[in-house]
Design a protein around this motif. Sequence first.
Motif, PDB file in Angstrom:
ATOM      1  N   SER A   1      -2.937  10.966  16.617  1.00 25.20           N
ATOM      2  CA  SER A   1      -3.493  12.260  16.996  1.00 25.20           C
ATOM      3  C   SER A   1      -4.920  12.396  16.490  1.00 25.20           C
ATOM      4  O   SER A   1      -5.812  12.839  17.217  1.00 25.20           O
ATOM      5  CB  SER A   1      -2.629  13.380  16.437  1.00 25.20           C
ATOM      6  OG  SER A   1      -3.238  14.623  16.680  1.00 25.20           O
ATOM      7  N   LYS A   2      -5.162  11.999  15.241  1.00 26.38           N
ATOM      8  CA  LYS A   2      -6.497  12.090  14.665  1.00 26.38           C
ATOM      9  C   LYS A   2      -7.476  11.187  15.399  1.00 26.38           C
ATOM     10  O   LYS A   2      -8.614  11.561  15.650  1.00 26.38           O
ATOM     11  CB  LYS A   2      -6.468  11.743  13.181  1.00 26.38           C
ATOM     12  CG  LYS A   2      -5.857  12.808  12.328  1.00 26.38           C
ATOM     13  CD  LYS A   2      -5.852  12.412  10.866  1.00 26.38           C
ATOM     14  CE  LYS A   2      -5.141  13.457  10.034  1.00 26.38           C
ATOM     15  NZ  LYS A   2      -5.066  13.066   8.625  1.00 26.38           N
ATOM     16  N   SER A   3      -7.035   9.970  15.756  1.00 23.65           N
ATOM     17  CA  SER A   3      -7.931   9.061  16.462  1.00 23.65           C
ATOM     18  C   SER A   3      -8.245   9.597  17.859  1.00 23.65           C
ATOM     19  O   SER A   3      -9.355   9.440  18.355  1.00 23.65           O
ATOM     20  CB  SER A   3      -7.335   7.654  16.543  1.00 23.65           C
ATOM     21  OG  SER A   3      -6.186   7.644  17.359  1.00 23.65           O
ATOM     22  N   GLY A   4      -7.277  10.260  18.484  1.00 24.95           N
ATOM     23  CA  GLY A   4      -7.513  10.859  19.794  1.00 24.95           C
ATOM     24  C   GLY A   4      -8.518  11.992  19.714  1.00 24.95           C
ATOM     25  O   GLY A   4      -9.385  12.134  20.580  1.00 24.95           O
ATOM     26  N   VAL A   5      -8.436  12.800  18.649  1.00 24.44           N
ATOM     27  CA  VAL A   5      -9.377  13.897  18.456  1.00 24.44           C
ATOM     28  C   VAL A   5     -10.773  13.342  18.212  1.00 24.44           C
ATOM     29  O   VAL A   5     -11.752  13.837  18.778  1.00 24.44           O
ATOM     30  CB  VAL A   5      -8.920  14.797  17.283  1.00 24.44           C
ATOM     31  CG1 VAL A   5     -10.015  15.761  16.879  1.00 24.44           C
ATOM     32  CG2 VAL A   5      -7.670  15.549  17.658  1.00 24.44           C
TER      33      VAL A   5
ATOM     34  N   SER B   1     -23.293  15.500  25.490  1.00 22.53           N
ATOM     35  CA  SER B   1     -24.300  16.497  25.133  1.00 22.53           C
ATOM     36  C   SER B   1     -25.404  15.914  24.249  1.00 22.53           C
ATOM     37  O   SER B   1     -26.233  16.657  23.734  1.00 22.53           O
ATOM     38  CB  SER B   1     -23.633  17.684  24.433  1.00 22.53           C
ATOM     39  OG  SER B   1     -23.019  17.244  23.248  1.00 22.53           O
ATOM     40  N   ASN B   2     -25.395  14.586  24.054  1.00 24.81           N
ATOM     41  CA  ASN B   2     -26.426  13.875  23.303  1.00 24.81           C
ATOM     42  C   ASN B   2     -26.528  14.385  21.866  1.00 24.81           C
ATOM     43  O   ASN B   2     -27.603  14.680  21.360  1.00 24.81           O
ATOM     44  CB  ASN B   2     -27.780  13.971  24.016  1.00 24.81           C
ATOM     45  CG  ASN B   2     -28.732  12.914  23.521  1.00 24.81           C
ATOM     46  OD1 ASN B   2     -28.314  11.940  22.909  1.00 24.81           O
ATOM     47  ND2 ASN B   2     -29.999  13.102  23.781  1.00 24.81           N
ATOM     48  N   VAL B   3     -25.408  14.501  21.197  1.00 26.73           N
ATOM     49  CA  VAL B   3     -25.355  14.965  19.815  1.00 26.73           C
ATOM     50  C   VAL B   3     -24.941  13.802  18.925  1.00 26.73           C
ATOM     51  O   VAL B   3     -23.973  13.107  19.209  1.00 26.73           O
ATOM     52  CB  VAL B   3     -24.338  16.116  19.663  1.00 26.73           C
ATOM     53  CG1 VAL B   3     -24.179  16.507  18.213  1.00 26.73           C
ATOM     54  CG2 VAL B   3     -24.757  17.295  20.498  1.00 26.73           C
ATOM     55  N   ILE B   4     -25.678  13.599  17.849  1.00 30.76           N
ATOM     56  CA  ILE B   4     -25.332  12.569  16.877  1.00 30.76           C
ATOM     57  C   ILE B   4     -24.910  13.300  15.609  1.00 30.76           C
ATOM     58  O   ILE B   4     -25.722  13.962  14.963  1.00 30.76           O
ATOM     59  CB  ILE B   4     -26.521  11.627  16.614  1.00 30.76           C
ATOM     60  CG1 ILE B   4     -26.973  10.983  17.922  1.00 30.76           C
ATOM     61  CG2 ILE B   4     -26.132  10.573  15.590  1.00 30.76           C
ATOM     62  CD1 ILE B   4     -28.260  10.207  17.791  1.00 30.76           C
ATOM     63  N   ARG B   5     -23.626  13.185  15.238  1.00 33.71           N
ATOM     64  CA  ARG B   5     -23.099  13.961  14.121  1.00 33.71           C
ATOM     65  C   ARG B   5     -23.228  13.252  12.781  1.00 33.71           C
ATOM     66  O   ARG B   5     -23.160  13.887  11.741  1.00 33.71           O
ATOM     67  CB  ARG B   5     -21.617  14.251  14.366  1.00 33.71           C
ATOM     68  CG  ARG B   5     -21.395  15.149  15.535  1.00 33.71           C
ATOM     69  CD  ARG B   5     -19.933  15.315  15.865  1.00 33.71           C
ATOM     70  NE  ARG B   5     -19.137  15.661  14.711  1.00 33.71           N
ATOM     71  CZ  ARG B   5     -17.907  15.234  14.515  1.00 33.71           C
ATOM     72  NH1 ARG B   5     -17.334  14.448  15.384  1.00 33.71           N
ATOM     73  NH2 ARG B   5     -17.237  15.588  13.443  1.00 33.71           N
ATOM     74  N   ASN B   6     -23.387  11.938  12.761  1.00 34.86           N
ATOM     75  CA  ASN B   6     -23.307  11.202  11.512  1.00 34.86           C
ATOM     76  C   ASN B   6     -24.677  10.848  10.938  1.00 34.86           C
ATOM     77  O   ASN B   6     -24.824   9.852  10.257  1.00 34.86           O
ATOM     78  CB  ASN B   6     -22.483   9.929  11.692  1.00 34.86           C
ATOM     79  CG  ASN B   6     -21.039  10.247  12.003  1.00 34.86           C
ATOM     80  OD1 ASN B   6     -20.515  11.241  11.512  1.00 34.86           O
ATOM     81  ND2 ASN B   6     -20.404   9.433  12.792  1.00 34.86           N
TER      82      ASN B   6
ATOM     83  N   HIS C   1     -14.203  13.981  20.366  1.00 32.70           N
ATOM     84  CA  HIS C   1     -15.462  14.448  19.791  1.00 32.70           C
ATOM     85  C   HIS C   1     -16.603  13.501  20.172  1.00 32.70           C
ATOM     86  O   HIS C   1     -17.703  13.950  20.519  1.00 32.70           O
ATOM     87  CB  HIS C   1     -15.368  14.522  18.266  1.00 32.70           C
ATOM     88  CG  HIS C   1     -14.667  15.734  17.757  1.00 32.70           C
ATOM     89  ND1 HIS C   1     -15.198  16.996  17.831  1.00 32.70           N
ATOM     90  CD2 HIS C   1     -13.456  15.872  17.172  1.00 32.70           C
ATOM     91  CE1 HIS C   1     -14.367  17.858  17.314  1.00 32.70           C
ATOM     92  NE2 HIS C   1     -13.278  17.205  16.899  1.00 32.70           N
ATOM     93  N   THR C   2     -16.344  12.208  20.125  1.00 29.38           N
ATOM     94  CA  THR C   2     -17.362  11.227  20.478  1.00 29.38           C
ATOM     95  C   THR C   2     -17.737  11.348  21.944  1.00 29.38           C
ATOM     96  O   THR C   2     -18.920  11.309  22.294  1.00 29.38           O
ATOM     97  CB  THR C   2     -16.847   9.809  20.179  1.00 29.38           C
ATOM     98  OG1 THR C   2     -16.459   9.741  18.813  1.00 29.38           O
ATOM     99  CG2 THR C   2     -17.913   8.775  20.456  1.00 29.38           C
TER     100      THR C   2
END
Length: 62
Positions: free
Chosen positions: A35-39, A50-55, A43-44
């Motif tokens: 479930s976590k890997s699917g979430v 939307s061209n967002v880099i979170r890390n 997100h990725t």
Amino acid sequence: MAITAALASRYRGMGLATVQSREQMVRMKVLNKMSKSGVEHMHTKIGMKSNVIRNLPKNVPY
């Protein structure tokens, strides 16, 4: 001891498990990990659209 036995019998009467088996615990861990890997995949995917880099580090202005 009698109180715990009475509660366990009530739980069994409602259809709830009182003690989980080792197999059930392993199965739940696997399902949670999936479930976590699917979430994270979702997100990725949304981030790529939307061209967002979170890390990035906090000192990067964009």
